[in-house]
Design an enzyme around this catalytic site. Structure first.
Site, PDB file in Angstrom:
ATOM      1  N   CYS A 130       0.815  -1.217   0.000  1.00  0.00           N
ATOM      2  CA  CYS A 130       0.000   0.000   0.000  1.00  0.00           C
ATOM      3  C   CYS A 130       0.850   1.269   0.000  1.00  0.00           C
ATOM      4  O   CYS A 130       0.575   2.223  -0.740  1.00  0.00           O
ATOM      5  CB  CYS A 130      -0.961   0.004   1.187  1.00  0.00           C
ATOM      6  SG  CYS A 130      -0.183  -0.346   2.775  1.00  0.00           S
ATOM      7  N   HIS A 237      -2.570   6.564   4.556  1.00  0.00           N
ATOM      8  CA  HIS A 237      -1.141   6.682   4.823  1.00  0.00           C
ATOM      9  C   HIS A 237      -0.633   8.026   4.318  1.00  0.00           C
ATOM     10  O   HIS A 237      -1.030   8.501   3.244  1.00  0.00           O
ATOM     11  CB  HIS A 237      -0.361   5.585   4.096  1.00  0.00           C
ATOM     12  CG  HIS A 237      -0.574   4.207   4.639  1.00  0.00           C
ATOM     13  ND1 HIS A 237      -1.199   3.950   5.834  1.00  0.00           N
ATOM     14  CD2 HIS A 237      -0.201   2.988   4.142  1.00  0.00           C
ATOM     15  CE1 HIS A 237      -1.212   2.636   6.047  1.00  0.00           C
ATOM     16  NE2 HIS A 237      -0.621   2.041   5.036  1.00  0.00           N
TER      17      HIS A 237
END
Length: 331
Positions: A130, A237
């Site tokens: 990711c 994130h």
């Protein structure tokens, strides 16, 4: 557009459920749809496009029926065992685990970055980590124009990257409860520790970013280093990326290059306090870039701030975009 038979493996997990949501939103041309998981979840039901589906137990015979594409998000061990079985039946597996990412025979794909690599798959395609995915969307247009010499990653990663257990650790930690997933409390804390430590002092997560960056950008000699940190944020994130180039650049032109890059939303107005935020990226498929400024400590360097929803763009959406590309090529 050709209709396909599609399966989601690991359908009841956090990423699996997001697969279903993204597939609904993007309206892929699905004829027959299957949801699969471990024996623990078999027999439960999931709703997709207004219809209920019974979760099948994943077995060696799950791919005896005709399935064109399977989206896997069930962990490396499951992928190691079942992806080759599916592939042998002619099913194209798009795998979200780390199992196949560094296999030289398996393409590692971010559709905005290296869609051409899909062409050499042998029925298994890997979805990158990711944190790597969002970085690649930012780095590829800059590498094309200025040739990247070195990258320094510092990441601030949400607890959803550690699954439901990570999410619960933050929820429960805010109530004063002890952590069950992380080695230390995550509430009110930052943990410079994602995945296990290796002999070189780096974590697996850090080395994933190093190795996957080189593979996706087709440059085994690129100098890359990373420090990955778990932070008390539920979703999305954030990354501080320092990039050094071979070629000189004009900052305004570099900013324009990022602004026009596929999958990018520019939020770069510091005077108005406008920069990418985790809360704004949540639930979206774009990669948000801001805080763009020259690194004055080197001859040709820049600092950027990159934020994306790690469950959507960092996992589910990227895999669905790969599926979309495959379907287009089936026509």
């Amino acid at each position: 557009m050709k209709k396909i038979n599609l399966a989601v493996v690991g359908a009841t997990g956090m990423v699996g459920r997001t697969f279903l949501k993204v597939l609904e939103e993007r309206q892929l041309p699905i004829e027959n749809f299957y949801v699969m998981a471990s024996s623990r979840s078999a027999g439960s039901t999931l709703t997709f496009n207004g219809k209920e589906y019974v979760v099948e137990e994943l077995t060696e015979h799950s791919f005896d029926k005709p399935i064109d594409i399977a989206l896997f998000s069930a962990g490396g061990g499951t992928s190691e065992k079942f992806a080759p079985i599916a592939a042998a039946h002619g099913c194209i597996v798009i795998d979200n685990s780390s199992q196949w990412r560094m296999d030289p025979t398996v393409p590692l794909i971010v559709p905005e970055v290296n869609p051409e690599d899909i062409s050499w798959h042998k029925n298994i395609i890997a979805n990158p980590n990711c944190s790597t995915i969002q970085a690649m969307v930012a780095l590829k247009p800059l590498d094309d124009k200025y040739k990247i010499k070195r990258v320094v990653y510092s990441t601030y990663q949400a607890v959803s990257g550690a699954g439901v257990a990570g999410w619960k650790d933050l929820e429960n930690g805010l109530k004063g409860e002890e952590p069950q997933k992380f080695p230390h409390a995550i509430a009110g804390n930052c943990l410079p520790h994602i995945d296990s430590f290796l002999d070189n002092g780096y974590t697996k997560e850090e080395m994933k970013m190093v190795n996957e960056t080189r593979k996706i950008l087709h440059n085994d000699d690129m100098r890359v280093t990373a420090t990955t940190v778990r932070v008390p944020v539920f979703n999305s994130h954030s990354e501080s990326i320092n990039i050094e180039f071979e070629k000189p650049f004009v900052l305004d032109e570099l900013i324009e290059t990022l602004k026009n890059a596929p999958g990018v939303v520019l939020q770069n107005n510091s005077a108005a306090n406008e920069y990418p935020l985790a809360v704004d990226a949540a639930g979206k498929d774009d990669v948000f870039i801001g805080r763009i400024r020259r690194d004055e400590s080197v001859e040709s360097g820049v600092n950027i701030w990159v934020v994306a929803d790690n469950i959507r763009k960092g996992a589910a959406t990227n895999a669905v975009q790969i599926a979309e590309t495959i379907i287009k090529n089936m026509q």
